[in-house]
Write a protein that holds these residues in place. Structure first.
Motif: not given
Length: 67
Positions: A36-40
């Motif tokens: 999962k992305t850091t933004k998510n």
């Protein structure tokens, strides 16, 4: 008439605010976080409110909360 009991799973997951809204946590933040992305992951922090279309279900699960 039997007692109206609170769902044990609901009392662990939800809190009723004084204004009558219900706060909840975000899903998808427990495991498998590497893909999962850091933004998510950052946007899944904090709390969210239960939508008003689900408040009928919340009132059934939490009968003593005054919803």
């Amino acid at each position: 008439m039997p007692k109206m009991k609170t769902k044990s799973s609901a009392k662990k997951r939800f809190r009723v605010r004084p204004g009558g809204t219900v706060k909840r946590g975000h899903a998808f933040k427990r495991h498998i976080l590497t893909k999962k992305t850091t933004k998510n992951k950052r946007q899944l922090r904090g709390i969210a409110a239960v939508h008003e279309t689900n408040m009928g279900h919340m009132a059934q699960m939490l009968p003593k909360s005054g919803l």
